[in-house]
Design a protein around this motif. Structure first.
Motif, PDB file in Angstrom:
ATOM      1  N   ILE A 252     -31.925  -7.761 -30.087  1.00 48.29           N
ATOM      2  CA  ILE A 252     -30.843  -7.769 -29.090  1.00 48.29           C
ATOM      3  C   ILE A 252     -29.545  -7.256 -29.708  1.00 48.29           C
ATOM      4  CG2 ILE A 252     -29.403  -9.277 -27.669  1.00 48.29           C
ATOM      5  CD1 ILE A 252     -31.969 -10.951 -27.229  1.00 48.29           C
ATOM      6  N   ARG A 253     -29.225  -7.712 -30.905  1.00 41.39           N
ATOM      7  CA  ARG A 253     -27.995  -7.256 -31.567  1.00 41.39           C
ATOM      8  C   ARG A 253     -28.041  -5.745 -31.849  1.00 41.39           C
ATOM      9  NH1 ARG A 253     -24.563 -11.101 -33.566  1.00 41.39           N
ATOM     10  NH2 ARG A 253     -25.327 -13.226 -33.527  1.00 41.39           N
ATOM     11  N   ARG A 254     -29.213  -5.276 -32.277  1.00 39.16           N
ATOM     12  CA  ARG A 254     -29.363  -3.855 -32.567  1.00 39.16           C
ATOM     13  C   ARG A 254     -29.184  -3.022 -31.299  1.00 39.16           C
ATOM     14  NH1 ARG A 254     -34.569  -3.276 -33.712  1.00 39.16           N
ATOM     15  NH2 ARG A 254     -34.331  -4.773 -35.378  1.00 39.16           N
ATOM     16  N   LEU A 255     -29.791  -3.452 -30.212  1.00 35.40           N
ATOM     17  CA  LEU A 255     -29.660  -2.719 -28.950  1.00 35.40           C
ATOM     18  C   LEU A 255     -28.212  -2.673 -28.477  1.00 35.40           C
ATOM     19  CD1 LEU A 255     -32.766  -4.061 -26.987  1.00 35.40           C
ATOM     20  CD2 LEU A 255     -32.463  -1.769 -27.945  1.00 35.40           C
ATOM     21  N   PHE A 256     -27.474  -3.738 -28.692  1.00 35.02           N
ATOM     22  CA  PHE A 256     -26.101  -3.798 -28.202  1.00 35.02           C
ATOM     23  C   PHE A 256     -25.124  -3.078 -29.136  1.00 35.02           C
ATOM     24  CE2 PHE A 256     -21.974  -5.940 -27.572  1.00 35.02           C
ATOM     25  CZ  PHE A 256     -21.814  -5.712 -26.211  1.00 35.02           C
ATOM     26  N   TYR A 257     -25.170  -3.420 -30.435  1.00 30.40           N
ATOM     27  CA  TYR A 257     -24.173  -2.892 -31.364  1.00 30.40           C
ATOM     28  C   TYR A 257     -24.500  -1.481 -31.880  1.00 30.40           C
ATOM     29  CZ  TYR A 257     -22.097  -7.533 -31.408  1.00 30.40           C
ATOM     30  OH  TYR A 257     -21.494  -8.702 -31.035  1.00 30.40           O
ATOM     31  N   ARG A 258     -25.744  -1.219 -32.227  1.00 30.86           N
ATOM     32  CA  ARG A 258     -26.094   0.070 -32.800  1.00 30.86           C
ATOM     33  C   ARG A 258     -26.372   1.114 -31.723  1.00 30.86           C
ATOM     34  NH1 ARG A 258     -31.539   0.834 -35.937  1.00 30.86           N
ATOM     35  NH2 ARG A 258     -32.169   1.235 -33.809  1.00 30.86           N
TER      36      ARG A 258
ATOM     37  N   ARG B  46     -34.898  -4.285 -20.587  1.00 32.64           N
ATOM     38  CA  ARG B  46     -35.857  -4.055 -21.673  1.00 32.64           C
ATOM     39  C   ARG B  46     -36.466  -5.350 -22.225  1.00 32.64           C
ATOM     40  NH1 ARG B  46     -33.735   0.906 -25.462  1.00 32.64           N
ATOM     41  NH2 ARG B  46     -33.423   2.403 -23.782  1.00 32.64           N
ATOM     42  N   THR B  47     -35.676  -6.419 -22.250  1.00 33.60           N
ATOM     43  CA  THR B  47     -36.159  -7.656 -22.864  1.00 33.60           C
ATOM     44  C   THR B  47     -36.676  -8.684 -21.868  1.00 33.60           C
ATOM     45  OG1 THR B  47     -33.952  -8.643 -22.835  1.00 33.60           O
ATOM     46  CG2 THR B  47     -34.607  -7.430 -24.835  1.00 33.60           C
ATOM     47  N   GLY B  48     -36.219  -8.604 -20.619  1.00 36.76           N
ATOM     48  CA  GLY B  48     -36.626  -9.593 -19.626  1.00 36.76           C
ATOM     49  C   GLY B  48     -35.777 -10.846 -19.649  1.00 36.76           C
ATOM     50  N   LEU B  49     -34.700 -10.836 -20.428  1.00 41.58           N
ATOM     51  CA  LEU B  49     -33.785 -11.967 -20.492  1.00 41.58           C
ATOM     52  C   LEU B  49     -32.628 -11.747 -19.528  1.00 41.58           C
ATOM     53  CD1 LEU B  49     -33.692 -12.241 -24.370  1.00 41.58           C
ATOM     54  CD2 LEU B  49     -34.910 -13.750 -22.817  1.00 41.58           C
ATOM     55  N   THR B  50     -31.919 -12.806 -19.175  1.00 44.52           N
ATOM     56  CA  THR B  50     -30.784 -12.668 -18.267  1.00 44.52           C
ATOM     57  C   THR B  50     -29.543 -12.228 -19.027  1.00 44.52           C
ATOM     58  OG1 THR B  50     -30.071 -14.955 -18.535  1.00 44.52           O
ATOM     59  CG2 THR B  50     -31.685 -14.510 -16.806  1.00 44.52           C
ATOM     60  N   CYS B  51     -28.599 -11.629 -18.285  1.00 42.81           N
ATOM     61  CA  CYS B  51     -27.339 -11.179 -18.904  1.00 42.81           C
ATOM     62  C   CYS B  51     -26.575 -12.347 -19.515  1.00 42.81           C
ATOM     63  CB  CYS B  51     -26.461 -10.478 -17.862  1.00 42.81           C
ATOM     64  SG  CYS B  51     -26.938  -8.776 -17.561  1.00 42.81           S
ATOM     65  N   LYS B  52     -26.600 -13.485 -18.821  1.00 46.30           N
ATOM     66  CA  LYS B  52     -25.882 -14.663 -19.315  1.00 46.30           C
ATOM     67  C   LYS B  52     -26.454 -15.120 -20.653  1.00 46.30           C
ATOM     68  CE  LYS B  52     -24.409 -19.209 -17.813  1.00 46.30           C
ATOM     69  NZ  LYS B  52     -24.516 -20.244 -16.782  1.00 46.30           N
ATOM     70  N   THR B  53     -27.766 -15.103 -20.783  1.00 51.28           N
ATOM     71  CA  THR B  53     -28.411 -15.501 -22.029  1.00 51.28           C
ATOM     72  C   THR B  53     -28.071 -14.521 -23.144  1.00 51.28           C
ATOM     73  OG1 THR B  53     -30.234 -16.486 -20.795  1.00 51.28           O
ATOM     74  CG2 THR B  53     -30.634 -15.988 -23.112  1.00 51.28           C
ATOM     75  N   ILE B  54     -28.154 -13.227 -22.847  1.00 47.75           N
ATOM     76  CA  ILE B  54     -27.858 -12.201 -23.853  1.00 47.75           C
ATOM     77  C   ILE B  54     -26.407 -12.303 -24.301  1.00 47.75           C
ATOM     78  CG2 ILE B  54     -27.702  -9.708 -24.246  1.00 47.75           C
ATOM     79  CD1 ILE B  54     -30.058  -9.460 -22.223  1.00 47.75           C
ATOM     80  N   ARG B  55     -25.497 -12.491 -23.364  1.00 50.05           N
ATOM     81  CA  ARG B  55     -24.078 -12.608 -23.690  1.00 50.05           C
ATOM     82  C   ARG B  55     -23.837 -13.818 -24.598  1.00 50.05           C
ATOM     83  NH1 ARG B  55     -22.161 -13.252 -18.795  1.00 50.05           N
ATOM     84  NH2 ARG B  55     -22.408 -11.060 -18.302  1.00 50.05           N
TER      85      ARG B  55
ATOM     86  N   LEU C 165     -25.414  -4.567 -21.191  1.00 48.83           N
ATOM     87  CA  LEU C 165     -26.136  -5.826 -21.061  1.00 48.83           C
ATOM     88  C   LEU C 165     -27.248  -5.721 -20.020  1.00 48.83           C
ATOM     89  CD1 LEU C 165     -23.220  -8.434 -21.208  1.00 48.83           C
ATOM     90  CD2 LEU C 165     -24.814  -7.804 -23.007  1.00 48.83           C
ATOM     91  N   SER C 166     -26.982  -4.986 -18.935  1.00 45.48           N
ATOM     92  CA  SER C 166     -28.009  -4.851 -17.903  1.00 45.48           C
ATOM     93  C   SER C 166     -29.211  -4.052 -18.407  1.00 45.48           C
ATOM     94  CB  SER C 166     -27.430  -4.207 -16.645  1.00 45.48           C
ATOM     95  OG  SER C 166     -26.886  -2.945 -16.943  1.00 45.48           O
ATOM     96  N   GLU C 167     -28.981  -3.066 -19.270  1.00 46.35           N
ATOM     97  CA  GLU C 167     -30.095  -2.302 -19.833  1.00 46.35           C
ATOM     98  C   GLU C 167     -30.905  -3.165 -20.804  1.00 46.35           C
ATOM     99  OE1 GLU C 167     -32.843   0.542 -20.518  1.00 46.35           O
ATOM    100  OE2 GLU C 167     -31.295   0.576 -18.976  1.00 46.35           O
TER     101      GLU C 167
END
Length: 136
Positions: free
Chosen positions: A10-16, A27-36, A21-23
């Motif tokens: 998740i960190r790699r997808l976001f930072y690198r 890809r992961t099946g997790l909610t935006c709130k959880t990822i945030r 967050l919606s993408e």
């Protein structure tokens, strides 16, 4: 339960990869709130669920009564101790309007915090000569 591997992805997808967050959600099946929430955690720690503490509940006025009952039962033989259901019934009779689960949570916490510790005596089964009995 999340693993460090999933958190790293998740960190790699976001930072690198600079994905939104919606993408990442797609890809992961997790909610935006959880990822945030996971991205807000400090690096190297796995986020865990933390239940919020309720300052005052319906049990608060009856906590002292329940504690005294638990301490009284502590000195009774195990077969004569009151169950959580019986203690709940006694609290209901005293005017408690809350739920049974709140009472069981309180009892569980009381035991974890050392309320159920009672000193047990150790009696050795083998004695040195003249130590246990004295014959004249």
């Amino acid at each position: 339960m999340i693993t460090m591997k999933e958190l790293g992805i998740i960190r790699r997808l976001f930072y690198r990869d600079h994905l939104s967050l919606s993408e990442i959600e797609r890809r992961t099946g997790l909610t935006c709130k959880t990822i945030r929430g996971w991205l807000k955690e400090t690096e190297g720690t796995v986020p865990t669920y933390r239940r919020q503490r309720i300052a005052d509940s319906k049990l608060t006025p009856f906590a002292e009564l329940l504690t005294k009952a638990l301490e009284t039962d502590l000195h009774r033989p195990k077969r004569e101790r009151r169950s959580a259901l019986k203690l709940f019934a006694e609290l209901k009779a005293a005017g408690y309007t809350g739920s049974y689960s709140r009472v069981t949570d309180y009892i569980r916490q009381w035991r974890v915090q050392g309320g159920a510790t009672r000193g047990r005596a150790f009696v050795p089964l083998q004695f040195e000569l003249g130590e246990a009995f004295q014959f004249d």
